[in-house]
Design a protein around this motif. Structure first.
Motif, PDB file in Angstrom:
ATOM      1  N   ILE A  42       0.761  -1.351   0.100  1.00 18.10           N
ATOM      2  CA  ILE A  42      -0.161   0.131  -0.007  1.00 18.10           C
ATOM      3  C   ILE A  42       0.899   1.246   0.012  1.00 18.10           C
ATOM      4  O   ILE A  42       1.721   1.412   0.843  1.00 18.10           O
ATOM      5  CB  ILE A  42      -0.972   0.048   1.341  1.00 18.10           C
ATOM      6  N   GLU A  43       0.776   2.116  -1.015  1.00 17.79           N
ATOM      7  CA  GLU A  43       1.680   3.046  -1.366  1.00 17.79           C
ATOM      8  C   GLU A  43       0.938   4.486  -1.432  1.00 17.79           C
ATOM      9  O   GLU A  43       0.106   4.539  -2.251  1.00 17.79           O
ATOM     10  CB  GLU A  43       2.614   3.097  -2.307  1.00 17.79           C
ATOM     11  N   GLY A  44       1.178   5.373  -0.726  1.00 13.60           N
ATOM     12  CA  GLY A  44       0.469   6.792  -0.586  1.00 13.60           C
ATOM     13  C   GLY A  44       0.899   7.859   0.279  1.00 13.60           C
ATOM     14  O   GLY A  44       1.936   7.406   1.035  1.00 13.60           O
ATOM     15  N   LYS A  84      -7.149   6.037  13.132  1.00  9.44           N
ATOM     16  CA  LYS A  84      -7.488   5.863  11.349  1.00  9.44           C
ATOM     17  C   LYS A  84      -6.254   6.718  10.833  1.00  9.44           C
ATOM     18  O   LYS A  84      -5.484   7.351  11.266  1.00  9.44           O
ATOM     19  CB  LYS A  84      -8.588   6.689  11.359  1.00  9.44           C
ATOM     20  N   LEU A  85      -5.717   6.030   9.471  1.00 10.84           N
ATOM     21  CA  LEU A  85      -4.778   6.587   8.691  1.00 10.84           C
ATOM     22  C   LEU A  85      -5.515   6.842   7.479  1.00 10.84           C
ATOM     23  O   LEU A  85      -6.271   5.943   7.002  1.00 10.84           O
ATOM     24  CB  LEU A  85      -3.697   5.375   8.564  1.00 10.84           C
ATOM     25  N   THR A  86      -5.460   8.191   6.905  1.00 12.29           N
ATOM     26  CA  THR A  86      -6.023   8.407   5.568  1.00 12.29           C
ATOM     27  C   THR A  86      -4.870   8.733   4.701  1.00 12.29           C
ATOM     28  O   THR A  86      -3.679   9.311   4.907  1.00 12.29           O
ATOM     29  CB  THR A  86      -6.664   9.741   5.885  1.00 12.29           C
ATOM     30  N   LEU A  87      -4.606   7.750   3.745  1.00 11.39           N
ATOM     31  CA  LEU A  87      -4.060   7.659   2.561  1.00 11.39           C
ATOM     32  C   LEU A  87      -4.519   8.295   1.208  1.00 11.39           C
ATOM     33  O   LEU A  87      -5.630   7.808   1.186  1.00 11.39           O
ATOM     34  CB  LEU A  87      -3.039   6.345   2.493  1.00 11.39           C
ATOM     35  N   LYS A  88      -3.586   9.012   0.442  1.00 10.08           N
ATOM     36  CA  LYS A  88      -4.172   9.342  -0.790  1.00 10.08           C
ATOM     37  C   LYS A  88      -3.049   9.171  -1.880  1.00 10.08           C
ATOM     38  O   LYS A  88      -1.937   9.069  -1.705  1.00 10.08           O
ATOM     39  CB  LYS A  88      -4.561  10.768  -0.848  1.00 10.08           C
ATOM     40  N   THR A  89      -3.727   8.899  -3.227  1.00 10.13           N
ATOM     41  CA  THR A  89      -2.669   8.867  -4.361  1.00 10.13           C
ATOM     42  C   THR A  89      -3.505  10.236  -5.212  1.00 10.13           C
ATOM     43  O   THR A  89      -4.126  10.647  -4.768  1.00 10.13           O
ATOM     44  CB  THR A  89      -2.726   7.696  -5.147  1.00 10.13           C
ATOM     45  N   THR A  90      -2.837  10.215  -6.449  1.00 17.11           N
ATOM     46  CA  THR A  90      -3.426  11.395  -7.254  1.00 17.11           C
ATOM     47  C   THR A  90      -4.570  10.966  -7.710  1.00 17.11           C
ATOM     48  O   THR A  90      -5.481  11.994  -8.264  1.00 17.11           O
ATOM     49  CB  THR A  90      -2.317  11.568  -8.355  1.00 17.11           C
ATOM     50  N   GLU A  91      -5.104   9.769  -7.702  1.00 14.77           N
ATOM     51  CA  GLU A  91      -6.510   9.327  -8.007  1.00 14.77           C
ATOM     52  C   GLU A  91      -7.615   9.186  -7.067  1.00 14.77           C
ATOM     53  O   GLU A  91      -8.751   8.991  -7.310  1.00 14.77           O
ATOM     54  CB  GLU A  91      -6.342   8.385  -9.094  1.00 14.77           C
ATOM     55  N   MET A  92      -7.235   8.623  -5.734  1.00 13.21           N
ATOM     56  CA  MET A  92      -7.937   8.119  -5.043  1.00 13.21           C
ATOM     57  C   MET A  92      -7.435   8.356  -3.248  1.00 13.21           C
ATOM     58  O   MET A  92      -6.440   8.677  -3.379  1.00 13.21           O
ATOM     59  CB  MET A  92      -8.211   6.786  -5.068  1.00 13.21           C
ATOM     60  N   ALA A 128       5.262   3.436   2.319  1.00 12.17           N
ATOM     61  CA  ALA A 128       4.636   2.287   1.743  1.00 12.17           C
ATOM     62  C   ALA A 128       4.412   1.385   2.814  1.00 12.17           C
ATOM     63  O   ALA A 128       5.498   1.135   3.625  1.00 12.17           O
ATOM     64  CB  ALA A 128       5.666   1.768   0.757  1.00 12.17           C
ATOM     65  N   ILE A 129       3.690   0.301   2.688  1.00 15.30           N
ATOM     66  CA  ILE A 129       3.303  -0.507   3.967  1.00 15.30           C
ATOM     67  C   ILE A 129       3.070  -1.790   3.125  1.00 15.30           C
ATOM     68  O   ILE A 129       2.482  -2.096   2.291  1.00 15.30           O
ATOM     69  CB  ILE A 129       1.889  -0.260   4.730  1.00 15.30           C
TER      70      ILE A 129
END
Length: 465
Positions: free
Chosen positions: A134-136, A157-165, A191-192
């Motif tokens: 999981i990378e973001g 809670k951990l909030t991760l994002k990419t350019t699309e989601m 990165a997890i």
């Protein structure tokens, strides 16, 4: 008001030690394998460096394995420096094991076992595996700590994002601890590993580059990942066959890697590992990386070791063997026979021989310039010229040893540049081999167990009683 003095702070994260070959950065060759005059700490020995460069290129291309190279030359002509240059040029991916010939006789194991372990340290296995990652970019880390002690474990809670989601993940106690250890904050790109839960900090997002007025030099800025958060990544692990041997040879074998107490490893364990590695190769999961085993002072090995080397080089998983010696025609250890370099003729026949030549006065001067820079010593031209003369008449090693000694003599007289008087002072304080031998010849009869000294009758009687 008293002037405030700030104590000088030193970075103790790494130990920087100036060694005999710490100035060597590579072989100093250009893209066409032509040696430069002075490059990457190497000076002179152009033909030897070019030959080493050709061998190096073949190693990188994976063209040769089970070959052996002999670097032969007088003491102080840069044999170990060429081997160190080869090690630096190969990089971290290719294994490079280094031992001295006399080491084998002082270990608590048989000579052939010590040689086998050294051979297997020089053979790498590049293992490929696919991991889900999981990378973001971290948008927010929210941790709920329980108010009462002894209550339920903390969650978050951990909030991760990419350019699309963008996705919110629930965190357990272990993941919260891992995030705390890595000091993950919003704006970091992480990165997890889904299988192990290992968190790797890739850097800081470019979008957060203006969050602070100043950043440390170790802060690395990266782009926010694109595509989906969950990705399949091919991970490559590089290990040596010796490391696999040790881990499989006993329970908790990985601890033996750190302590160095590997002991003798049974042949059955090695055979099983070789079979497994061969299977991985056929399946495309692993590839063999033949590295380099460098044996210095090879004339110290005996006839048993040489016979073992002959056989070991014929093995299909043999590394490239590089050996060095400064001996001429001398006795092979363990026999009464003489041979060039103290190596049996049948093994010499397998070796590609690279010879090193004595340094010229101009080359000695260039080496001394590099060493002065490495040891952070300022020296006048006159002092360097005198040191070059000393190096030519005595030995290069003696001249190099005088650099730091002269710098200390210069410090004592509260000067910053080493002058002629400092070199002169340390030259008379520390003897070279020639002057020491001359002194011994003059006063030999005053030393104990002197072969040429005459023993008095009274002394003989005293020893007899």
């Amino acid at each position: 008001m008293a002037e405030l003095k700030l104590s000088e702070s030193r970075d103790l994260t790494r130990i920087e030690r100036i060694g005999a070959h710490s100035h060597i950065r590579g072989l100093g060759l250009d893209s066409t394998l032509e040696p430069r005059d002075v490059s990457e700490g190497m000076v002179g020995q152009t033909s030897a460096r070019k030959a080493a460069g050709v061998i190096l290129q073949m190693i990188k291309d994976g063209k040769i394995a089970g070959r052996a190279v002999l670097i032969a030359g007088q003491p102080g002509t840069g044999k170990t420096a060429i081997a160190m240059g080869m090690a630096k040029s190969l990089g971290l991916e290719t294994p490079f094991a280094m031992i001295a010939g006399s080491e084998l006789f002082s270990l608590e194991m048989s000579k052939t076992e010590a040689l086998t372990q050294s051979f297997r340290k020089a053979i790498g296995v590049r293992i490929k595996e696919e991991n889900e990652v999981i990378e973001g970019e971290v948008v927010e880390v929210q941790i709920d700590r329980p108010t009462a002690s002894g209550a339920a474990s903390k969650s978050g809670k951990l909030t991760l994002k990419t350019t699309e989601m963008e996705t919110v993940y629930d965190l357990g106690a272990k993941m919260i601890e891992a995030l705390g250890k890595e000091k993950v904050s919003s704006g970091d790109v992480i990165a997890i590993d889904k299988a192990s839960g290992k968190i790797t900090k890739l850097g800081r997002s470019f979008s957060r580059s203006r969050d602070f007025d100043a950043m440390g030099p170790q802060v690395k800025f990266v782009q926010c990942p694109d595509g989906e958060l969950q990705k399949r990544k091919e991970v490559v692990h590089c290990v040596t066959l010796h490391e696999i041997d040790v881990i499989n040879s006993r329970t908790q074998g990985f601890l033996a890697l750190f302590t160095g107490d590997t002991g003798e490893i049974r042949a059955e364990v090695r055979e099983q590992i070789d079979t497994k590695v061969a299977e991985w190769r056929e399946e495309g999961k692993a590839e063999i990386v033949p590295g380099v085993l460098f044996i210095d002072e090879v004339h110290m090995l005996d006839i048993e070791c040489f016979s073992f080397l002959n056989r070991a080089l014929e093995n299909e998983m043999a590394p490239i063997l590089v050996v060095a010696t400064n001996r001429g025609i001398t006795t092979i250890r363990g026999t009464n026979y003489k041979s060039p370099h103290g190596i049996p003729i049948d093994l010499l026949d397998r070796l590609l021989i690279i010879s090193t030549q004595p340094y010229t006065e101009d080359e000695i001067r260039k080496i001394l310039d590099i060493r002065c820079q490495e040891e952070d010593v300022e020296m006048s031209d006159g002092a360097k010229h005198l040191l070059t003369k000393i190096g030519g008449e005595t030995s290069l090693r003696y001249a190099i040893h005088l650099i730091t000694a002269a710098a200390l003599a210069c410090q004592k007289r509260k000067a910053k540049v080493v002058e002629l008087e400092d070199i002169n002072r340390v030259y008379h304080l520390f003897l070279d081999v020639k002057r020491s031998t001359q002194y011994l010849m003059e006063y030999q009869n005053q030393y104990m167990f002197s072969e040429t000294g005459e023993v008095d009758e009274d002394d003989t009687n005293a020893m007899g009683s």
